[in-house]
Design an enzyme around this catalytic site. Sequence first.
Site, PDB file in Angstrom:
ATOM      1  CB  CYS A 302     -59.584  13.946 -34.618  1.00  0.00           C
ATOM      2  SG  CYS A 302     -59.545  12.598 -35.787  1.00  0.00           S
ATOM      3  CD  GLU A 336     -55.049  19.080 -32.031  1.00  0.00           C
ATOM      4  OE1 GLU A 336     -54.095  18.321 -32.225  1.00  0.00           O
ATOM      5  OE2 GLU A 336     -55.987  18.834 -31.238  1.00  0.00           O
TER       6      GLU A 336
END
Length: 436
Positions: A302, A336
Amino acid sequence: MGSIDTPSTENGSTATLGGAGDGHLLPASDSAGYAPENDVGRKRKASVLPLEVGTRVMCRWRDGKFHPVKVIERRKMHGTGPNEYEYYVHYTEFNRRLDEWVKLEQLDLDSVETVVDEKVEDKATSLKMTRHQKRKIDETHVEGHEELDAASLREHEEFTKVKNIATIELGRYEIETWYFSPFPPEYNDCLKLYFCEFCLTFMKRKEQLQRHMRKCDLKHPPGDEIYRSGTLSMFEIDGKKNKVYGQNLCYLAKLFLDHKTLYYDVDLFLFYVLCECDDRGCHMVGYFSKEKHSEESYNLACILTLPPYQRKGYGKFLIAFSYELSKKESKVGTPERPLSDLGLVSYRGYWTRVLLDILKKHKGNISIKELSDMTAIKAEDILTTLQGLELIQYRKGQHVICADPKVLDRHLKAAGRGGLEVDVSKLIWTPYKEQS
């Protein structure tokens, strides 16, 4: 979770749409130059009130112009007539981060469209669209939620459709939020939250924050300082050792990130918080998180640069920093998935600049494997980046990189300037697996 420097509009500015307090708003009929309303017009308008959820109508933005919106939610205003509501609207031309509550006088009731059953509407519309047009609509609708099936996507949109916190105070900044964040239920009625910028404790009232600041002895994020260059500092925070800080950071970040779930179990993550330092302390600029152990080679889970610090190169710095950690680990890395729309743009820009800089300086042939070893960028990301730039061809069963200097210069110019550079000599860090 995942995002990046997040400019709000297509030109990269962080302007937000107008709320109920935007100056003196004229009735829609006056602004459009219509004749004064007659009784028939007033009766017609009264008949559409209150507007139903799902209604499409034109709404005045803070640029003074009308833009199409869809009514997402409505709420009764206290002590007013039966038709007095505020409406939570989505500006259909813009990202969800600009959704807001508006007053009735901001809406042009002459433009109200009849509420249609959306399933029927979608079916009718799909008959008129080409397959390509429908795919583009579907891609826009998903917007960073590619991992969700249709039912989960509807549940996500229903649960997060209305922003619960309008603004936050963090250090010397008051920041308008962009998205819903699942704060504990006792904060549901709170439009503004006050954060301690060092420990990230959040409170409902300014007086609580002032009392807290007199007692809080932190002047920087908890954890280890692993980088200091000039006024920039990076701290590594272990989610297991500093669980409350990690959870509070996730609550805060979710206010500016739409796609991906909030991490409640922060034990499995390391958080890298970038700060600007002065004589008052180290002030958070942004951060990225990273799984302690990732089987998919994710070197970043993130990422966020806080709105006051955007468009200053910090997002690119954070991306570059994540790859420097991968190099220290002797691993290749990749962010990710899914990336947000803006996150993907930022990563493509980073990959493009790093790869083309090498190709410009390198003499002779170079393979994708060699590029990956030099940069810690995963081979698949290198391949898709070079294919997107049309710098790679498939000949005799293998990929061949075509590095014409003029073409490289053109692509580098289009990729824009790089961010702040990471001075690797200032990075003092031991990979997690080797710690204690």
